[in-house]
Design a protein around this motif. Sequence first.
Motif, PDB file in Angstrom:
ATOM      1  N   LEU A 284     -23.533  61.325 -59.398  1.00  0.00           N
ATOM      2  CA  LEU A 284     -23.201  60.050 -58.765  1.00  0.00           C
ATOM      3  C   LEU A 284     -21.766  60.039 -58.242  1.00  0.00           C
ATOM      4  O   LEU A 284     -21.497  59.537 -57.150  1.00  0.00           O
ATOM      5  CB  LEU A 284     -23.398  58.909 -59.764  1.00  0.00           C
ATOM      6  CG  LEU A 284     -24.833  58.639 -60.215  1.00  0.00           C
ATOM      7  CD1 LEU A 284     -24.852  57.565 -61.291  1.00  0.00           C
ATOM      8  CD2 LEU A 284     -25.698  58.227 -59.041  1.00  0.00           C
ATOM      9  N   ILE A 285     -20.856  60.587 -59.020  1.00  0.00           N
ATOM     10  CA  ILE A 285     -19.450  60.506 -58.619  1.00  0.00           C
ATOM     11  C   ILE A 285     -19.157  61.412 -57.432  1.00  0.00           C
ATOM     12  O   ILE A 285     -18.222  61.157 -56.657  1.00  0.00           O
ATOM     13  CB  ILE A 285     -18.523  60.826 -59.811  1.00  0.00           C
ATOM     14  CG1 ILE A 285     -17.165  60.142 -59.608  1.00  0.00           C
ATOM     15  CG2 ILE A 285     -18.348  62.317 -60.008  1.00  0.00           C
ATOM     16  CD1 ILE A 285     -16.293  60.138 -60.838  1.00  0.00           C
ATOM     17  N   LEU A 286     -19.953  62.450 -57.247  1.00  0.00           N
ATOM     18  CA  LEU A 286     -19.776  63.294 -56.064  1.00  0.00           C
ATOM     19  C   LEU A 286     -20.043  62.504 -54.786  1.00  0.00           C
ATOM     20  O   LEU A 286     -19.397  62.709 -53.763  1.00  0.00           O
ATOM     21  CB  LEU A 286     -20.704  64.511 -56.146  1.00  0.00           C
ATOM     22  CG  LEU A 286     -20.324  65.577 -57.180  1.00  0.00           C
ATOM     23  CD1 LEU A 286     -21.416  66.636 -57.275  1.00  0.00           C
ATOM     24  CD2 LEU A 286     -18.998  66.213 -56.831  1.00  0.00           C
ATOM     25  N   GLY A 287     -21.013  61.578 -54.854  1.00  0.00           N
ATOM     26  CA  GLY A 287     -21.257  60.712 -53.704  1.00  0.00           C
ATOM     27  C   GLY A 287     -20.208  59.623 -53.576  1.00  0.00           C
ATOM     28  O   GLY A 287     -19.773  59.285 -52.467  1.00  0.00           O
TER      29      GLY A 287
ATOM     30  N   ILE B 103     -15.846  54.048 -59.305  1.00  0.00           N
ATOM     31  CA  ILE B 103     -15.225  55.229 -59.911  1.00  0.00           C
ATOM     32  C   ILE B 103     -14.837  54.942 -61.359  1.00  0.00           C
ATOM     33  O   ILE B 103     -15.028  55.775 -62.258  1.00  0.00           O
ATOM     34  CB  ILE B 103     -13.989  55.661 -59.099  1.00  0.00           C
ATOM     35  CG1 ILE B 103     -14.402  56.130 -57.694  1.00  0.00           C
ATOM     36  CG2 ILE B 103     -13.217  56.756 -59.824  1.00  0.00           C
ATOM     37  CD1 ILE B 103     -15.232  57.385 -57.675  1.00  0.00           C
ATOM     38  N   GLY B 104     -14.287  53.756 -61.596  1.00  0.00           N
ATOM     39  CA  GLY B 104     -13.897  53.393 -62.958  1.00  0.00           C
ATOM     40  C   GLY B 104     -15.074  53.393 -63.913  1.00  0.00           C
ATOM     41  O   GLY B 104     -14.979  53.902 -65.039  1.00  0.00           O
ATOM     42  N   LEU B 105     -16.203  52.842 -63.478  1.00  0.00           N
ATOM     43  CA  LEU B 105     -17.392  52.782 -64.332  1.00  0.00           C
ATOM     44  C   LEU B 105     -17.988  54.165 -64.571  1.00  0.00           C
ATOM     45  O   LEU B 105     -18.482  54.458 -65.667  1.00  0.00           O
ATOM     46  CB  LEU B 105     -18.441  51.868 -63.694  1.00  0.00           C
ATOM     47  CG  LEU B 105     -18.104  50.372 -63.681  1.00  0.00           C
ATOM     48  CD1 LEU B 105     -19.110  49.606 -62.822  1.00  0.00           C
ATOM     49  CD2 LEU B 105     -18.091  49.807 -65.099  1.00  0.00           C
ATOM     50  N   LEU B 106     -17.952  55.025 -63.568  1.00  0.00           N
ATOM     51  CA  LEU B 106     -18.541  56.355 -63.717  1.00  0.00           C
ATOM     52  C   LEU B 106     -17.706  57.268 -64.610  1.00  0.00           C
ATOM     53  O   LEU B 106     -18.245  58.149 -65.287  1.00  0.00           O
ATOM     54  CB  LEU B 106     -18.722  57.001 -62.336  1.00  0.00           C
ATOM     55  CG  LEU B 106     -19.807  56.383 -61.446  1.00  0.00           C
ATOM     56  CD1 LEU B 106     -19.799  57.021 -60.067  1.00  0.00           C
ATOM     57  CD2 LEU B 106     -21.189  56.529 -62.091  1.00  0.00           C
ATOM     58  N   ILE B 107     -16.400  57.062 -64.616  1.00  0.00           N
ATOM     59  CA  ILE B 107     -15.525  57.885 -65.453  1.00  0.00           C
ATOM     60  C   ILE B 107     -15.441  57.342 -66.880  1.00  0.00           C
ATOM     61  O   ILE B 107     -15.190  58.098 -67.830  1.00  0.00           O
ATOM     62  CB  ILE B 107     -14.123  57.973 -64.815  1.00  0.00           C
ATOM     63  CG1 ILE B 107     -14.191  58.817 -63.534  1.00  0.00           C
ATOM     64  CG2 ILE B 107     -13.097  58.568 -65.770  1.00  0.00           C
ATOM     65  CD1 ILE B 107     -12.869  58.911 -62.788  1.00  0.00           C
TER      66      ILE B 107
END
Length: 322
Positions: A17-20, A59-63
């Motif tokens: 997901l974060i790559l997108g 980004i904050g939620l994915l990390i």
Amino acid sequence: MAWHDRVKTALDESRTLILGAQILLGFQYQATFQDRFDTLPRHARVMAAMALGLMLLTIGLLIAPSAYHRIAERGRSTGRIHILIGRLAAAALLPFAAAFGLDMAIATEHMLGGDIWAGGAAGAGLTALALAGWYGAGMIMKQHTGAAERHKARAQQDRRAVAPLHARVEQMLTEARVILPGAQALLGFQLAMVLTAAFEKLPALSRLAHGGALFCVAMAVILLITPAALHRIVWAGEDSERFLRVGGGLTTLALLPLALGLAGDSYVVAARIANARSAGVAAAAATAVVLPGLWFLWPMAARRSRSISAQRRRQSRRRFGS
């Protein structure tokens, strides 16, 4: 599937997901320094600012799961972290879809010569399509399948498994790979930004903020790459508890300069979009509160709460035993 493998799979999904997400985040930062950005109407500039905020939240939620795993769970494979990774990834898709639609609306309107209705329709349509694929399809499918697996996951949310050392090292390196793309995307933007004509017109404070943000993100990238280098140079690629502690600490530490770098360039971009220093200060302050809150304060509070609860249980058992 072993419990540590489930956690690793969940982290890999967040990594996908974060790559997108990094692509859109890079666009949000770079777009404001393109030659034609100043010609956009006011509503399009506001939409660009909204999309930037939404992508920072994404980004904050994915990390956040990586930080929570290191700080609150101390790197252990638990049912709680497995469920949390999935929930935060699902939550991140909502601002992701909204930002996706806003960017498409801006691009479509500009391509069609300022047709605001066509841009709005394209943005709304893309957001609806993303939500249908990311949420709607799953909601429909879960009515007919997956009930046993969901029940099993809920029943095991308090489970703790002692993962082999190799699995724990692999999880730590995966967490670094989850964080690194966002840092790389921002660093690439920051380096390219100084070569644009728009950068030369920035106020001195914005250029100074960008310089500080550039240094912070470069430091984050260095810290995130260091575990892999140490693994090869010091431990010859072999796993060890010492390497796990060092690598986990460096990965967690990298989040601090990354948050500061994102906050610094949020100031630069927001101030340029609104042509007002106050807007930049507000954007930087919000970023500096939300990201460290997700990555540090929340996991630390959870860890402290569990320590207090465990201490109370031990005291209760001693009183009961006496």
